[in-house]
Design an enzyme around this catalytic site. Structure first.
Site, PDB file in Angstrom:
ATOM      1  CE  LYS A 121      24.181   7.245  92.379  1.00 51.80           C
ATOM      2  NZ  LYS A 121      25.112   8.374  92.288  1.00 51.80           N
ATOM      3  CB  SER A 148      23.087  11.507  91.090  1.00 51.03           C
ATOM      4  OG  SER A 148      24.336  10.945  91.311  1.00 51.03           O
ATOM      5  CB  SER A 185      26.550  12.345  92.926  1.00 51.92           C
ATOM      6  OG  SER A 185      26.234  13.084  91.766  1.00 51.92           O
TER       7      SER A 185
END
Lengths: 95, 482
Positions: free
Chosen positions: B71, B146, B170
């Site tokens: 990420k 997210s 997330s």
């Protein structure tokens, strides 16, 4: 129901170092008000008394007070503006 | 050579160990999959050039030559790490996050950085300043957020594992939306050193894989005490796969949070799928009972307040002085701060900073922030008490399946409430694992959560693995990514 005035929003924005545009303000107020109105319910739970004896407790974590030196060049070379070991910024005080 | 696209880490490792494939061939294979599919899917912000990936690779152990994606809010040395924000568009991390360093030690090939909501703020990956990521199961729908990019890449078979981050759900929520396994570890199990902070008391790196065993492998590579992060627990690294196939003990007590499973707004297909999963657990010998945890109704409210308060503090450092985006033509320092942040941050980030500073400000802190802290303790206690009576909890991960792009454009509160079932675990610091348990009639994935007490990851993996092995979900993959 939480009610935020435009003045209060601008004050918070100043504290947050955000310069809001006029057209952003109504929708920001609406969004913030709806989140906070929902969040108000925490006061219902907050008044409960609880037995904290079983809850995890925080404790400080220490390390030896020994300075570690790292090369600052990789960070300095990313600066928008730099001079030797200094970050160059616009004038601090207004005239 | 059998199709590697949806092979597990275990299968890839075996192929590599038997010299059926080399590390260069493995890297080639998966980089090509990004080239073929990711222009449309949008999971990666950047796939690194192969030369630099190989240069940063040294042979390792449990993840040797296994490619994965990271990420965009986790620092990889010399790579742009932008948190999907314009304010860090040109920032190159000058060090590896501890999780990255440990992955490299285990031999992992780090192929790129995955798209996410800006600064990890969102539940759909729609707030990324750069691009949208599609749900591999339906291109008109979001992958969740997210960590949408990390999850979509794994679900589409572009990599067998990825790292995301959890602050309110997330990793678990997108994992549920995309039909894969997503872990939120115990707070303090994985080092946050190098994870760009959103809410420091809740942030944790999370792991996405297609199988439970794979998830345990990645956790084994990165978990454990870190001197660089004083919030890590005094836990030694260990092998989380050792007893994973042990099955569940007879009479394992599973507590179904009934005020969650039967909450208003729950999609009936999701409820049905979870009820069916519970029947499978009964067949395995578990004792399933329903319990009520009223504090769950306050989780989102507590989370909204605490996370935004911490975010307002953590994001104060982005000011255009030392790195990242600096606004031009600012006459004074104060203008430079304000303009850089106004121009560099997206709408959602700004809104959260404002809420955060509001709930901390004089006149409001008692009503919001201090009450939220007290409510957090009530919630903690309620959950910890529940674990006296049950071994694990079961709860929904998501109230509705993956929604269409723009579904909540006019209703930010409803978007925020997508975190409703996941954020309590972040507030309390306990581990939770999303596993797939079926599909809706529109062929959208359904997931549910297994939740355990602090540091019970090994148990969660066992309980999840047992269910996984008797169901077909982990063998089912989205069409169009052959």
């Amino acid at each position: 129901m939480t009610h935020i005035t435009k003045e209060e929003l601008l004050k918070i924005a100043r504290m947050s170092n955000l310069e809001l545009k006029e057209e952003e303000i109504p929708s920001l107020i609406a969004q913030i008000q709806s989140v906070l109105t929902y969040a108000e319910r925490v006061q219902d739970v907050a008044s409960k008394t609880i037995d904290t004896s079983e809850l995890p407790k925080n404790s400080n974590v220490f390390r030896p007070d020994i300075a570690v030196k790292t090369d600052s060049e990789p960070i300095l070379e990313q600066a928008p503006q730099r001079e030797q070991n200094y970050f160059v910024v616009p004038v601090i005080l207004e005239n | 050579m059998k199709n590697l696209a949806f092979a597990s880490i275990v299968e890839l490792r075996n192929a590599f160990a038997k010299n059926e494939i080399s590390s260069a061939e493995l890297l080639d294979y998966f980089v090509q999959r990004f080239e073929r599919y990711d222009k449309d899917l949008g999971s990666a912000l950047e796939i690194f050039d192969k030369e630099s990936i190989i240069k940063k690779y040294t042979p390792g152990t449990i993840l040797n030559a296994i490619p994965g994606i990271i990420k965009d809010n986790i620092c990889q040395q010399d790579r742009i790490t932008s948190c999907s924000s314009k304010i860090l568009q040109n920032f190159r991390a000058t060090y590896d996050a501890t999780a990255i360093a440990r992955l490299k030690k285990a031999g992992a090939l780090l192929v790129g950085r995955a798209n996410c909501d800006e600064f990890a703020m969102g539940s759909s990956t729609e707030t990324s300043a750069y691009q949208k990521t599609k749900n591999p199961w339906d291109p008109n729908r979001v992958p969740g957020g997210s960590s949408g990019g990390s999850i979509a890449a794994v679900a589409a078979g572009l990599v067998p594992w990825s790292l995301g981050s959890e602050t309110g759900g997330s990793v678990r929520q997108p994992a549920a939306f995309c039909g894969i396994v997503g872990l939120k570890p115990t707070y303090g199990l994985i080092s946050r050193y190098g994870l760009i902070a959103y809410a420091s008391s809740m942030d944790q790196i999370g792991i996405a894989t297609r199988t439970v065993e794979d998830n345990a492998i990645v956790l084994s590579a990165i978990a454990g005490k870190d001197a660089s992060d004083s919030t890590t627990a005094n836990v030694e690294p260990k092998d989380y796969t050792k007893n994973i196939a042990a099955g569940i003990k007879k009479g394992l007590k599973i507590g179904v949070i009934e005020n969650a499973l039967y909450a208003q707004g729950m999609d009936p297909e999701i409820v049905k799928a979870i009820e069916t999963a519970l029947e499978e657990y009964k067949k395995l010998g578990a004792e399933v009972r329903t319990i009520s945890l009223p504090s769950m109704d306050y989780g989102a409210a507590i989370y909204f307040i605490l996370s935004r308060a911490e975010a307002a503090s953590n994001l104060a450092r982005f000011d255009g002085v030392r790195y990242g985006y600096r606004s031009k033509n600012s006459e004074t320092l104060a203008h430079m701060y304000a303009n850089s942040r106004q121009e560099g941050f997206g709408e959602e980030v700004k809104a959260r900073i404002l809420v955060g500073n509001y709930v901390l400000s004089v006149g409001h802190a008692d009503q919001f922030y201090n009450n939220a802290l007290k409510a957090q303790q009530v919630m903690r206690q309620e959950f910890m008490k529940a674990f006296h009576d049950v071994d694990v909890l079961v709860a929904p991960t998501h109230p509705v399946p993956a929604f269409k792009f723009g579904a909540f454009a006019d209703n930010k509160l409803q978007m925020d409430l997508q975190d409703y079932f996941t954020c309590p675990m972040n507030i309390i610091g306990i581990p939770a694992l999303n596993i797939p348990c079926g599909f809706t009639k529109d062929n959208l994935p359904i997931g549910f959560q297994l939740v355990g007490p602090h540091f019970s990851e090994e148990l969660l993996f066992q309980v999840a693995h047992a269910y996984e092995q008797m169901t077909p979900w982990h063998t089912m993959h989205p069409k169009g990514f052959e």
